[in-house]
Design a protein around this motif. Structure first.
Motif, PDB file in Angstrom:
ATOM      1  N   LEU A 102      -1.390  -1.263  -4.301  1.00  0.00           N
ATOM      2  CA  LEU A 102      -2.052   0.017  -4.486  1.00  0.00           C
ATOM      3  C   LEU A 102      -0.953   1.074  -4.465  1.00  0.00           C
ATOM      4  CD1 LEU A 102      -4.481  -1.771  -3.485  1.00  0.00           C
ATOM      5  CD2 LEU A 102      -5.419   0.325  -2.488  1.00  0.00           C
ATOM      6  N   ASP A 103      -0.754   1.737  -5.604  1.00  0.00           N
ATOM      7  CA  ASP A 103       0.278   2.757  -5.674  1.00  0.00           C
ATOM      8  C   ASP A 103      -0.153   4.008  -4.915  1.00  0.00           C
ATOM      9  OD1 ASP A 103       2.052   1.200  -7.139  1.00  0.00           O
ATOM     10  OD2 ASP A 103       1.214   1.839  -9.060  1.00  0.00           O
ATOM     11  N   GLU A 104       0.721   4.996  -4.884  1.00  0.00           N
ATOM     12  CA  GLU A 104       0.496   6.212  -4.105  1.00  0.00           C
ATOM     13  C   GLU A 104      -0.858   6.843  -4.426  1.00  0.00           C
ATOM     14  OE1 GLU A 104       3.099   5.488  -5.858  1.00  0.00           O
ATOM     15  OE2 GLU A 104       4.839   5.472  -4.508  1.00  0.00           O
ATOM     16  N   GLY A 105      -1.647   7.096  -3.395  1.00  0.00           N
ATOM     17  CA  GLY A 105      -2.909   7.796  -3.560  1.00  0.00           C
ATOM     18  C   GLY A 105      -4.034   6.991  -4.171  1.00  0.00           C
ATOM     19  N   ALA A 106      -3.846   5.696  -4.401  1.00  0.00           N
ATOM     20  CA  ALA A 106      -4.905   4.870  -4.976  1.00  0.00           C
ATOM     21  C   ALA A 106      -5.973   4.575  -3.929  1.00  0.00           C
ATOM     22  CB  ALA A 106      -4.330   3.565  -5.523  1.00  0.00           C
ATOM     23  N   THR A 107      -7.204   4.333  -4.408  1.00  0.00           N
ATOM     24  CA  THR A 107      -8.328   4.107  -3.510  1.00  0.00           C
ATOM     25  C   THR A 107      -9.099   2.862  -3.912  1.00  0.00           C
ATOM     26  OG1 THR A 107      -8.628   6.468  -3.031  1.00  0.00           O
ATOM     27  CG2 THR A 107     -10.521   5.036  -2.659  1.00  0.00           C
ATOM     28  N   LEU A 118       0.860  -1.183   0.000  1.00  0.00           N
ATOM     29  CA  LEU A 118       0.000   0.000   0.000  1.00  0.00           C
ATOM     30  C   LEU A 118       0.896   1.232   0.000  1.00  0.00           C
ATOM     31  CD1 LEU A 118      -2.663  -1.053   2.696  1.00  0.00           C
ATOM     32  CD2 LEU A 118      -2.724  -1.424   0.219  1.00  0.00           C
ATOM     33  N   GLY A 119       0.867   1.976  -1.105  1.00  0.00           N
ATOM     34  CA  GLY A 119       1.729   3.141  -1.245  1.00  0.00           C
ATOM     35  C   GLY A 119       1.276   4.309  -0.392  1.00  0.00           C
ATOM     36  N   GLY A 124      -2.988   1.884 -10.149  1.00  0.00           N
ATOM     37  CA  GLY A 124      -1.974   2.888 -10.395  1.00  0.00           C
ATOM     38  C   GLY A 124      -2.126   4.090  -9.485  1.00  0.00           C
ATOM     39  N   ALA A 125      -1.130   4.938  -9.465  1.00  0.00           N
ATOM     40  CA  ALA A 125      -1.120   6.110  -8.589  1.00  0.00           C
ATOM     41  C   ALA A 125      -2.357   6.976  -8.832  1.00  0.00           C
ATOM     42  CB  ALA A 125       0.145   6.925  -8.824  1.00  0.00           C
ATOM     43  N   GLY A 126      -3.081   7.274  -7.773  1.00  0.00           N
ATOM     44  CA  GLY A 126      -4.259   8.123  -7.868  1.00  0.00           C
ATOM     45  C   GLY A 126      -5.472   7.469  -8.477  1.00  0.00           C
ATOM     46  N   ALA A 127      -5.401   6.199  -8.838  1.00  0.00           N
ATOM     47  CA  ALA A 127      -6.571   5.503  -9.391  1.00  0.00           C
ATOM     48  C   ALA A 127      -7.605   5.290  -8.302  1.00  0.00           C
ATOM     49  CB  ALA A 127      -6.161   4.166  -9.987  1.00  0.00           C
TER      50      ALA A 127
END
Length: 228
Positions: A155-160, A126-127, A174-177
């Motif tokens: 889960l990359d950075e900021g993913a939900t 978990l990023g 991906g990041a922010g997804a």
């Protein structure tokens, strides 16, 4: 046996306080006793996981094998010991993050994790700033033809991952997804950074902002050669 011993220990501790100082003091200290019981339950679960399994690795195991049954026993400690005494009431707090890290999960800074359902915590990444909603299952194993296969979930950075979502092995956000509530991310899917998805299985979110392009989740042929 462990659940019974923990419950008995809590009752005996409260009884000792009642005998020594009375019911009022016992009532005032009951929260402290239950908190201590939860800490012990979490610690016993961590110790059982590392003693029984060690570190989970990507790979496959036959159903009727020691590796599978040791993993199931370790998971039983999570469900029967850690959950009722600790994880259910501490969900969404930093205490659960610390506990999941002790179980082997790699969790970055500022992560909001409101679930303890990480069956093989060693395989979860978990990023920073990632969010895992309540009731989610970060599923790192699947059974097929009496074979259990294990793979990572990232889960990359900021993913939900929205409430009551499920993400299957070898998948990555991906990041922010963002994946909406009650959604399923299939095995091997890679959700592109900055996109939004929802559904079972996931599809592009209808409310996607104008001009935002979704290229679709990608299937990694090395982990899932059959199109989802």
């Amino acid at each position: 046996l462990v659940v019974g011993l923990l419950g008995l220990a809590a009752l005996l501790a409260l009884q000792g306080v009642v005998v020594r100082s009375g019911w009022g003091v016992a009532a005032a200290l009951s929260g402290v006793v239950l908190l201590a019981t939860g800490v012990v339950a979490a610690g016993v679960t961590v110790a059982a996981k590392w003693a029984l399994v060690g570190r989970f690795q990507v790979g496959e195991h036959p159903l009727w094998s020691a590796a599978v049954w040791k993993g199931e026993l370790a998971d039983t400690f999570t469900e029967m010991v850690a959950a009722p005494f600790f994880a259910d009431v501490a969900n969404g707090t930093v205490a659960v993050v610390w506990w999941l890290r002790a179980m082997g999960a790699r969790i970055g800074r500022g992560v909001w994790c409101q679930t303890y359902w990480l069956p093989e915590a060693d395989l979860v990444r978990l990023g920073d700033g990632a969010t895992v909603g309540p009731g989610c299952v970060v599923q790192t194993h699947l059974f097929h033809d009496r074979v259990m296969s294990l793979d990572t979930v990232t889960l990359d950075e900021g993913a939900t991952l929205g409430p009551h979502g499920v993400i299957l092995p070898a998948a990555r956000l991906g990041a922010g997804a963002s994946v909406g509530p009650a959604s399923l991310v299939l095995r091997g899917e890679h959700v592109p950074a900055g996109t939004r998805w929802v559904g079972n299985p996931i599809a592009p979110w209808a409310a996607q902002p104008e001009g935002e392009q979704a290229t679709g989740p990608r299937i990694d042929p090395a982990t899932d050669p059959v199109p989802a």
